[in-house]
Write a protein that holds these residues in place. Structure first.
Motif, PDB file in Angstrom:
ATOM      1  N   HIS A   1     -28.376 -23.629 -45.762  1.00  0.00           N
ATOM      2  CA  HIS A   1     -29.492 -23.025 -46.482  1.00  0.00           C
ATOM      3  C   HIS A   1     -30.415 -22.217 -45.572  1.00  0.00           C
ATOM      4  CE1 HIS A   1     -28.317 -25.208 -50.064  1.00  0.00           C
ATOM      5  NE2 HIS A   1     -28.227 -26.306 -49.333  1.00  0.00           N
ATOM      6  N   ILE A   2     -30.068 -22.137 -44.298  1.00  0.00           N
ATOM      7  CA  ILE A   2     -30.769 -21.291 -43.341  1.00  0.00           C
ATOM      8  C   ILE A   2     -29.717 -20.579 -42.509  1.00  0.00           C
ATOM      9  CG2 ILE A   2     -32.989 -22.496 -43.152  1.00  0.00           C
ATOM     10  CD1 ILE A   2     -31.826 -24.186 -40.928  1.00  0.00           C
ATOM     11  N   ASP A   3     -30.096 -19.472 -41.845  1.00  0.00           N
ATOM     12  CA  ASP A   3     -29.095 -18.692 -41.134  1.00  0.00           C
ATOM     13  C   ASP A   3     -28.746 -19.322 -39.789  1.00  0.00           C
ATOM     14  OD1 ASP A   3     -31.075 -17.941 -39.306  1.00  0.00           O
ATOM     15  OD2 ASP A   3     -31.330 -15.936 -40.143  1.00  0.00           O
ATOM     16  N   ASP A   4     -27.764 -18.713 -39.113  1.00  0.00           N
ATOM     17  CA  ASP A   4     -27.235 -19.298 -37.887  1.00  0.00           C
ATOM     18  C   ASP A   4     -28.283 -19.385 -36.785  1.00  0.00           C
ATOM     19  OD1 ASP A   4     -24.799 -19.560 -39.115  1.00  0.00           O
ATOM     20  OD2 ASP A   4     -23.903 -17.799 -38.178  1.00  0.00           O
ATOM     21  N   GLY A   5     -29.159 -18.383 -36.714  1.00  0.00           N
ATOM     22  CA  GLY A   5     -30.195 -18.420 -35.685  1.00  0.00           C
ATOM     23  C   GLY A   5     -31.152 -19.567 -35.878  1.00  0.00           C
ATOM     24  N   ALA A   6     -31.569 -19.804 -37.117  1.00  0.00           N
ATOM     25  CA  ALA A   6     -32.481 -20.910 -37.407  1.00  0.00           C
ATOM     26  C   ALA A   6     -31.812 -22.254 -37.148  1.00  0.00           C
ATOM     27  CB  ALA A   6     -32.974 -20.817 -38.851  1.00  0.00           C
ATOM     28  N   ILE A   7     -30.530 -22.359 -37.511  1.00  0.00           N
ATOM     29  CA  ILE A   7     -29.782 -23.596 -37.248  1.00  0.00           C
ATOM     30  C   ILE A   7     -29.697 -23.851 -35.750  1.00  0.00           C
ATOM     31  CG2 ILE A   7     -27.499 -24.665 -37.364  1.00  0.00           C
ATOM     32  CD1 ILE A   7     -27.157 -23.283 -40.094  1.00  0.00           C
TER      33      ILE A   7
ATOM     34  N   PRO B   1     -38.296 -19.028 -31.056  1.00  0.00           N
ATOM     35  CA  PRO B   1     -37.916 -18.675 -29.688  1.00  0.00           C
ATOM     36  C   PRO B   1     -36.652 -19.368 -29.197  1.00  0.00           C
ATOM     37  CG  PRO B   1     -40.280 -19.000 -29.811  1.00  0.00           C
ATOM     38  CD  PRO B   1     -39.714 -19.434 -31.138  1.00  0.00           C
ATOM     39  N   LEU B   2     -36.230 -20.435 -29.858  1.00  0.00           N
ATOM     40  CA  LEU B   2     -35.042 -21.167 -29.422  1.00  0.00           C
ATOM     41  C   LEU B   2     -33.750 -20.636 -30.031  1.00  0.00           C
ATOM     42  CD1 LEU B   2     -36.320 -24.866 -29.616  1.00  0.00           C
ATOM     43  CD2 LEU B   2     -36.441 -23.266 -27.697  1.00  0.00           C
ATOM     44  N   ASN B   3     -33.839 -19.694 -30.976  1.00  0.00           N
ATOM     45  CA  ASN B   3     -32.603 -19.329 -31.680  1.00  0.00           C
ATOM     46  C   ASN B   3     -31.643 -18.511 -30.838  1.00  0.00           C
ATOM     47  OD1 ASN B   3     -33.493 -16.660 -31.807  1.00  0.00           O
ATOM     48  ND2 ASN B   3     -34.185 -16.829 -33.926  1.00  0.00           N
ATOM     49  N   ALA B   4     -32.056 -18.047 -29.669  1.00  0.00           N
ATOM     50  CA  ALA B   4     -31.120 -17.346 -28.788  1.00  0.00           C
ATOM     51  C   ALA B   4     -30.001 -18.258 -28.305  1.00  0.00           C
ATOM     52  CB  ALA B   4     -31.862 -16.765 -27.589  1.00  0.00           C
ATOM     53  N   GLU B   5     -30.209 -19.585 -28.432  1.00  0.00           N
ATOM     54  CA  GLU B   5     -29.138 -20.504 -28.070  1.00  0.00           C
ATOM     55  C   GLU B   5     -27.879 -20.214 -28.891  1.00  0.00           C
ATOM     56  OE1 GLU B   5     -29.176 -22.566 -25.600  1.00  0.00           O
ATOM     57  OE2 GLU B   5     -31.228 -21.994 -25.105  1.00  0.00           O
ATOM     58  N   GLY B   6     -28.061 -19.750 -30.111  1.00  0.00           N
ATOM     59  CA  GLY B   6     -26.903 -19.400 -30.930  1.00  0.00           C
ATOM     60  C   GLY B   6     -26.092 -18.275 -30.325  1.00  0.00           C
TER      61      GLY B   6
ATOM     62  N   ALA C   1     -29.675 -10.804 -28.175  1.00  0.00           N
ATOM     63  CA  ALA C   1     -30.633 -11.898 -28.307  1.00  0.00           C
ATOM     64  C   ALA C   1     -31.916 -11.415 -28.947  1.00  0.00           C
ATOM     65  CB  ALA C   1     -30.920 -12.491 -26.932  1.00  0.00           C
ATOM     66  N   LEU C   2     -32.381 -10.242 -28.545  1.00  0.00           N
ATOM     67  CA  LEU C   2     -33.587  -9.699 -29.163  1.00  0.00           C
ATOM     68  C   LEU C   2     -33.362  -9.463 -30.647  1.00  0.00           C
ATOM     69  CD1 LEU C   2     -34.975  -7.145 -26.560  1.00  0.00           C
ATOM     70  CD2 LEU C   2     -35.747  -9.465 -27.036  1.00  0.00           C
ATOM     71  N   GLY C   3     -32.173  -8.955 -30.992  1.00  0.00           N
ATOM     72  CA  GLY C   3     -31.871  -8.748 -32.403  1.00  0.00           C
ATOM     73  C   GLY C   3     -31.832 -10.054 -33.157  1.00  0.00           C
ATOM     74  N   SER C   4     -31.288 -11.098 -32.521  1.00  0.00           N
ATOM     75  CA  SER C   4     -31.227 -12.411 -33.152  1.00  0.00           C
ATOM     76  C   SER C   4     -32.617 -12.940 -33.424  1.00  0.00           C
ATOM     77  CB  SER C   4     -30.451 -13.386 -32.257  1.00  0.00           C
ATOM     78  OG  SER C   4     -30.511 -14.685 -32.765  1.00  0.00           O
ATOM     79  N   VAL C   5     -33.512 -12.798 -32.433  1.00  0.00           N
ATOM     80  CA  VAL C   5     -34.886 -13.272 -32.609  1.00  0.00           C
ATOM     81  C   VAL C   5     -35.571 -12.513 -33.730  1.00  0.00           C
ATOM     82  CG1 VAL C   5     -37.145 -13.393 -31.524  1.00  0.00           C
ATOM     83  CG2 VAL C   5     -35.123 -14.091 -30.251  1.00  0.00           C
ATOM     84  N   ALA C   6     -35.308 -11.204 -33.800  1.00  0.00           N
ATOM     85  CA  ALA C   6     -36.006 -10.379 -34.779  1.00  0.00           C
ATOM     86  C   ALA C   6     -35.532 -10.635 -36.201  1.00  0.00           C
ATOM     87  CB  ALA C   6     -35.811  -8.913 -34.428  1.00  0.00           C
ATOM     88  N   SER C   7     -34.250 -11.012 -36.382  1.00  0.00           N
ATOM     89  CA  SER C   7     -33.682 -11.067 -37.721  1.00  0.00           C
ATOM     90  C   SER C   7     -33.522 -12.478 -38.265  1.00  0.00           C
ATOM     91  CB  SER C   7     -32.314 -10.375 -37.719  1.00  0.00           C
ATOM     92  OG  SER C   7     -31.412 -11.066 -36.869  1.00  0.00           O
ATOM     93  N   ALA C   8     -33.731 -13.489 -37.456  1.00  0.00           N
ATOM     94  CA  ALA C   8     -33.458 -14.854 -37.895  1.00  0.00           C
ATOM     95  C   ALA C   8     -34.462 -15.320 -38.936  1.00  0.00           C
ATOM     96  CB  ALA C   8     -33.485 -15.798 -36.704  1.00  0.00           C
ATOM     97  N   ASP C   9     -34.001 -16.266 -39.784  1.00  0.00           N
ATOM     98  CA  ASP C   9     -34.934 -16.948 -40.666  1.00  0.00           C
ATOM     99  C   ASP C   9     -35.998 -17.632 -39.822  1.00  0.00           C
ATOM    100  OD1 ASP C   9     -33.503 -16.259 -42.924  1.00  0.00           O
ATOM    101  OD2 ASP C   9     -32.405 -18.148 -43.024  1.00  0.00           O
TER     102      ASP C   9
END
Length: 309
Positions: free
Chosen positions: A97-103, A259-264, A290-298
């Motif tokens: 129910h949340i995207d990969d970055g948030a997970i 800030p932790l979603n770059a782990e994905g 990684a910057l894109g991941s941070v910008a687009s994550a839930d």
């Protein structure tokens, strides 16, 4: 972005959270000369992870709260769909129910705060608990609504089917758990004072309760107070659940986990290396990704506290 003074959010609480949220800036990894023995890509990864910490939005004190419970049962905890929750959750939903970055952000936070070998209670559990796969726990109990989903959760050592909006008591003894977890479901709770008191009861002294949520929900089942609040107000709502449950908590705080979603992204790099296309990749591609991941994550938020006994 405008922050509204939602019910239950005192001026000091609103100012504190809003100031933290408005201070958000891009996470910029160090661009210094790589350390000896490291490729530029490896150095960029190391620098990025070094800077990746959850952002504290608020440390709550008693003066941040109103003097009395700020919600009305017959208004704030009403829902669009008041039919039995078991009917709504009867069919299993094997989805996230949340995207990969948030997970990834939540899993990384669990990696940092959950004690290895500890006993965990996952409330409103389903087919996945987002626990770090390399960390073992002595016991992982799940309480949820759909038995097929609970059966499919490989991390659970035991589970219980229960509608916590009908009966918020927990089928466990006092001081059994090191941590109580709830992922993107606190917005559905209609008896939060009773439930949070139960969470406190089953936690060991100093045990942590981690309530995580994003901006997604089933609106027909979320309580009215949640639907009418903005992100600041929702942080305040969960803090109020802790504060007004009748039991003492310490280290009550609100966190932004994004800030932790770059782990994905590290997992994606590892997959690229296994495919054989990672060795000659652009050394800055991971950084930009990684910057894109941070910008687009839930968005991913936590309100947590530790039980005082």
């Amino acid at each position: 972005h405008l922050f509204m003074a939602d019910k239950g959010s005192t001026p000091s609480m609103i100012n504190m959270i809003a100031a933290a949220v408005l201070s958000t800036g891009a996470i910029v990894p160090s661009c210094s000369v790589p350390a000896p023995g490291l490729t530029r890509a490896a150095h960029a990864r190391r620098a990025f992870v070094k800077l990746a910490e959850p952002r504290v939005l608020a440390d709550f004190d008693a003066e941040d709260f109103e003097s009395v419970w700020p919600y009305e049962k017959d208004y704030d905890f009403k829902r669009i769909d008041e039919s039995a929750d078991f009917n709504f959750y009867m069919e299993p939903r094997f989805v996230t129910h949340i995207d990969d970055g948030a997970i990834a952000a939540l899993t990384e936070y669990y990696r940092r705060v959950l004690p290895e070998g500890g006993a965990l209670l996952d409330l409103c559990s389903s087919w996945i608990s987002h626990l770090p796969p390399e960390v073992s726990f002595s016991r992982v109990c799940g309480v949820g609504m759909n038995l097929r989903e609970l059966e499919a959760n490989k991390r659970l050592t035991e589970f219980e089917g229960r509608d916590l909006n009908v009966d918020p008591t927990l089928p466990y003894g006092d001081s059994e758990f090191d941590a109580v977890l709830n992922v993107v479901s606190v917005d559905y709770m209609t008896k939060p004072q009773q439930l949070f008191a139960e969470m406190h009861r089953v936690l060991k002294p100093g045990g942590i309760a981690v309530m995580s949520f994003s901006n997604r929900c089933f609106p027909s089942k979320a309580v009215r107070a949640w639907l009418e609040a903005d992100e600041t107000g929702r942080l305040a709502i969960v803090a109020n659940y802790f504060h007004f449950c009748g039991q003492p908590w310490t280290q009550l705080r609100a966190l932004d986990l994004n800030p932790l979603n770059a782990e994905g992204l590290n997992q994606a790099r590892a997959a690229a290396a296994r495919r054989g296309d990672g060795a000659n990749a652009n050394p800055f591609a991971g950084f930009m990704g990684a910057l894109g991941s941070v910008a687009s994550a839930d968005p991913m938020f936590v309100v947590e506290g530790r039980a005082v006994k």
